[in-house]
Design a protein around this motif. Structure first.
Motif, PDB file in Angstrom:
ATOM      1  N   ARG A  51       0.827  -1.214   0.000  1.00  0.00           N
ATOM      2  CA  ARG A  51       0.000   0.000   0.000  1.00  0.00           C
ATOM      3  C   ARG A  51       0.859   1.262   0.000  1.00  0.00           C
ATOM      4  NH1 ARG A  51      -3.880   2.927  -1.805  1.00  0.00           N
ATOM      5  NH2 ARG A  51      -4.881   4.241  -0.252  1.00  0.00           N
ATOM      6  N   VAL A  52       1.921   1.294   0.792  1.00  0.00           N
ATOM      7  CA  VAL A  52       2.811   2.452   0.833  1.00  0.00           C
ATOM      8  C   VAL A  52       3.443   2.679  -0.536  1.00  0.00           C
ATOM      9  CG1 VAL A  52       5.009   3.280   1.774  1.00  0.00           C
ATOM     10  CG2 VAL A  52       3.250   2.413   3.302  1.00  0.00           C
ATOM     11  N   CYS A  53       3.861   1.607  -1.181  1.00  0.00           N
ATOM     12  CA  CYS A  53       4.481   1.729  -2.507  1.00  0.00           C
ATOM     13  C   CYS A  53       3.469   2.225  -3.540  1.00  0.00           C
ATOM     14  CB  CYS A  53       5.105   0.404  -2.925  1.00  0.00           C
ATOM     15  SG  CYS A  53       6.584  -0.004  -1.957  1.00  0.00           S
ATOM     16  N   GLU A  54       2.228   1.762  -3.439  1.00  0.00           N
ATOM     17  CA  GLU A  54       1.174   2.276  -4.327  1.00  0.00           C
ATOM     18  C   GLU A  54       0.963   3.762  -4.096  1.00  0.00           C
ATOM     19  OE1 GLU A  54      -2.265  -0.057  -3.393  1.00  0.00           O
ATOM     20  OE2 GLU A  54      -1.545  -1.813  -4.494  1.00  0.00           O
ATOM     21  N   LEU A  55       0.864   4.176  -2.830  1.00  0.00           N
ATOM     22  CA  LEU A  55       0.644   5.584  -2.500  1.00  0.00           C
ATOM     23  C   LEU A  55       1.777   6.465  -3.001  1.00  0.00           C
ATOM     24  CD1 LEU A  55      -0.705   5.189   1.146  1.00  0.00           C
ATOM     25  CD2 LEU A  55      -2.011   5.989  -0.849  1.00  0.00           C
ATOM     26  N   ALA A  56       2.996   5.943  -2.977  1.00  0.00           N
ATOM     27  CA  ALA A  56       4.168   6.707  -3.420  1.00  0.00           C
ATOM     28  C   ALA A  56       4.296   6.736  -4.939  1.00  0.00           C
ATOM     29  CB  ALA A  56       5.438   6.133  -2.798  1.00  0.00           C
ATOM     30  N   GLY A  57       3.454   5.967  -5.638  1.00  0.00           N
ATOM     31  CA  GLY A  57       3.503   5.950  -7.092  1.00  0.00           C
ATOM     32  C   GLY A  57       4.630   5.110  -7.648  1.00  0.00           C
ATOM     33  N   LEU A  58       5.031   4.086  -6.916  1.00  0.00           N
ATOM     34  CA  LEU A  58       6.078   3.194  -7.409  1.00  0.00           C
ATOM     35  C   LEU A  58       5.644   2.593  -8.749  1.00  0.00           C
ATOM     36  CD1 LEU A  58       8.823   1.915  -6.536  1.00  0.00           C
ATOM     37  CD2 LEU A  58       7.493  -0.007  -5.684  1.00  0.00           C
ATOM     38  N   ASP A  59       6.575   2.498  -9.678  1.00  0.00           N
ATOM     39  CA  ASP A  59       6.244   1.976 -11.000  1.00  0.00           C
ATOM     40  C   ASP A  59       5.781   0.523 -10.920  1.00  0.00           C
ATOM     41  OD1 ASP A  59       8.653   0.067 -11.989  1.00  0.00           O
ATOM     42  OD2 ASP A  59       9.450   1.707 -10.758  1.00  0.00           O
ATOM     43  N   GLY A  60       5.022   0.110 -11.923  1.00  0.00           N
ATOM     44  CA  GLY A  60       4.407  -1.211 -11.957  1.00  0.00           C
ATOM     45  C   GLY A  60       5.388  -2.361 -11.895  1.00  0.00           C
ATOM     46  N   ILE A  61       6.541  -2.213 -12.497  1.00  0.00           N
ATOM     47  CA  ILE A  61       7.523  -3.299 -12.508  1.00  0.00           C
ATOM     48  C   ILE A  61       8.017  -3.591 -11.097  1.00  0.00           C
ATOM     49  CG2 ILE A  61       9.850  -3.951 -13.270  1.00  0.00           C
ATOM     50  CD1 ILE A  61       9.231  -2.445 -15.902  1.00  0.00           C
ATOM     51  N   ARG A  62       8.380  -2.549 -10.368  1.00  0.00           N
ATOM     52  CA  ARG A  62       8.880  -2.740  -9.009  1.00  0.00           C
ATOM     53  C   ARG A  62       7.752  -3.110  -8.043  1.00  0.00           C
ATOM     54  NH1 ARG A  62      11.716   0.104 -11.921  1.00  0.00           N
ATOM     55  NH2 ARG A  62      13.957   0.070 -11.954  1.00  0.00           N
ATOM     56  N   LEU A  63       6.576  -2.559  -8.266  1.00  0.00           N
ATOM     57  CA  LEU A  63       5.427  -2.928  -7.439  1.00  0.00           C
ATOM     58  C   LEU A  63       5.095  -4.404  -7.626  1.00  0.00           C
ATOM     59  CD1 LEU A  63       3.444  -1.791  -5.412  1.00  0.00           C
ATOM     60  CD2 LEU A  63       1.975  -1.117  -7.295  1.00  0.00           C
ATOM     61  N   ASP A  64       5.156  -4.882  -8.866  1.00  0.00           N
ATOM     62  CA  ASP A  64       4.935  -6.314  -9.120  1.00  0.00           C
ATOM     63  C   ASP A  64       6.023  -7.173  -8.477  1.00  0.00           C
ATOM     64  OD1 ASP A  64       2.594  -5.880 -10.518  1.00  0.00           O
ATOM     65  OD2 ASP A  64       3.528  -6.013 -12.489  1.00  0.00           O
ATOM     66  N   ALA A  65       7.263  -6.681  -8.484  1.00  0.00           N
ATOM     67  CA  ALA A  65       8.348  -7.427  -7.840  1.00  0.00           C
ATOM     68  C   ALA A  65       8.105  -7.528  -6.333  1.00  0.00           C
ATOM     69  CB  ALA A  65       9.691  -6.758  -8.114  1.00  0.00           C
ATOM     70  N   LEU A  66       7.646  -6.447  -5.725  1.00  0.00           N
ATOM     71  CA  LEU A  66       7.342  -6.482  -4.292  1.00  0.00           C
ATOM     72  C   LEU A  66       6.205  -7.465  -4.019  1.00  0.00           C
ATOM     73  CD1 LEU A  66       7.717  -5.440  -1.406  1.00  0.00           C
ATOM     74  CD2 LEU A  66       6.072  -3.628  -1.963  1.00  0.00           C
ATOM     75  N   ARG A  67       5.197  -7.449  -4.861  1.00  0.00           N
ATOM     76  CA  ARG A  67       4.089  -8.390  -4.687  1.00  0.00           C
ATOM     77  C   ARG A  67       4.569  -9.833  -4.843  1.00  0.00           C
ATOM     78  NH1 ARG A  67       0.286  -4.567  -7.936  1.00  0.00           N
ATOM     79  NH2 ARG A  67      -0.641  -3.402  -6.227  1.00  0.00           N
ATOM     80  N   GLN A  68       5.422 -10.074  -5.821  1.00  0.00           N
ATOM     81  CA  GLN A  68       5.961 -11.426  -5.982  1.00  0.00           C
ATOM     82  C   GLN A  68       6.801 -11.824  -4.774  1.00  0.00           C
ATOM     83  OE1 GLN A  68       8.103 -11.895  -9.757  1.00  0.00           O
ATOM     84  NE2 GLN A  68       7.009 -13.810 -10.006  1.00  0.00           N
ATOM     85  N   ALA A  69       7.576 -10.879  -4.243  1.00  0.00           N
ATOM     86  CA  ALA A  69       8.428 -11.160  -3.086  1.00  0.00           C
ATOM     87  C   ALA A  69       7.613 -11.542  -1.865  1.00  0.00           C
ATOM     88  CB  ALA A  69       9.297  -9.947  -2.766  1.00  0.00           C
ATOM     89  N   THR A  70       6.379 -11.053  -1.776  1.00  0.00           N
ATOM     90  CA  THR A  70       5.552 -11.323  -0.595  1.00  0.00           C
ATOM     91  C   THR A  70       4.389 -12.271  -0.868  1.00  0.00           C
ATOM     92  OG1 THR A  70       4.244  -9.313  -0.965  1.00  0.00           O
ATOM     93  CG2 THR A  70       6.158  -9.134   0.497  1.00  0.00           C
ATOM     94  N   ASP A  71       4.040 -12.482  -2.127  1.00  0.00           N
ATOM     95  CA  ASP A  71       2.935 -13.385  -2.468  1.00  0.00           C
ATOM     96  C   ASP A  71       3.403 -14.674  -3.120  1.00  0.00           C
ATOM     97  OD1 ASP A  71       1.129 -11.502  -1.566  1.00  0.00           O
ATOM     98  OD2 ASP A  71       0.601 -10.773  -3.560  1.00  0.00           O
TER      99      ASP A  71
END
Length: 174
Positions: A51-71
């Motif tokens: 959620r913090v990364c979404e709020l900060a406007g993190l790009d989709g590639i890195r946001l997807d990497a974070l999701r993969q790292a935790t999901d």
């Protein structure tokens, strides 16, 4: 006991041994017992980090990497780790995993993330920041910034170590 995000970094050989043990055991026991040095408890941080990364406007590639790292992902068959009475993570969804190649990519992208800068994009007031984040962030002692920096750094270091050793990651909630 709270249900929290768990990650283990293991070799493909260890996973094969667990699969074989589950198949040979009359009760499906995989003898799952990864080294404590190769496990990480992320507490309840994954949803908050996302959620913090979404709020900060993190790009989709890195946001997807974070999701993969935790999901994790569903590429590897881990059904044998979900068999009662030896199931890991019996309180959450079925365990997931990332292959060694996926771990390497996730590690690279997590290494490109500047979490202090991401956290700085939140409102300066912790109460306002917590309200934006949601997911119970208002209940975090010391505020969300202080809480989230530690699990993110641990996650990045964990995946870096897994990548350097060509290990895969298994994720579950326990």
């Amino acid at each position: 006991m709270a249900v929290t995000q768990q990650i283990a970094r293991i070799s493909a050989g260890y996973l094969a041994d667990c699969r074989r043990s589950a198949g040979e055991s009359p009760v499906g026991d995989p003898h799952w017992d990864p080294s404590p040095w190769d496990t990480l408890d992320l507490d309840w941080a994954p949803a908050l980090l996302g959620r913090v990364c979404e709020l900060a406007g993190l790009d989709g590639i890195r946001l997807d990497a974070l999701r993969q790292a935790t999901d994790g992902d569903t590429v590897l068959d881990l059904g044998f780790l979900s068999t009662h009475p030896h199931a890991i993570g019996p309180f959450g969804p079925a365990p997931t995993a990332l292959s060694a190649a996926q771990v390497a990519r996730v590690s690279e992208l997590l290494g490109q993330m500047d979490m202090p800068a991401i956290l700085a994009a939140l409102p300066a007031d912790d109460t306002q920041a917590a309200a934006l984040i949601g997911f119970g962030a208002d209940m975090i002692a010391g505020g969300p910034r202080k809480y989230l920096l530690e699990p993110f750094d641990a996650l990045r270091e964990f995946y870096l170590g897994a990548s350097q050793r060509n290990l895969l990651a298994v994720l579950w909630w326990d």
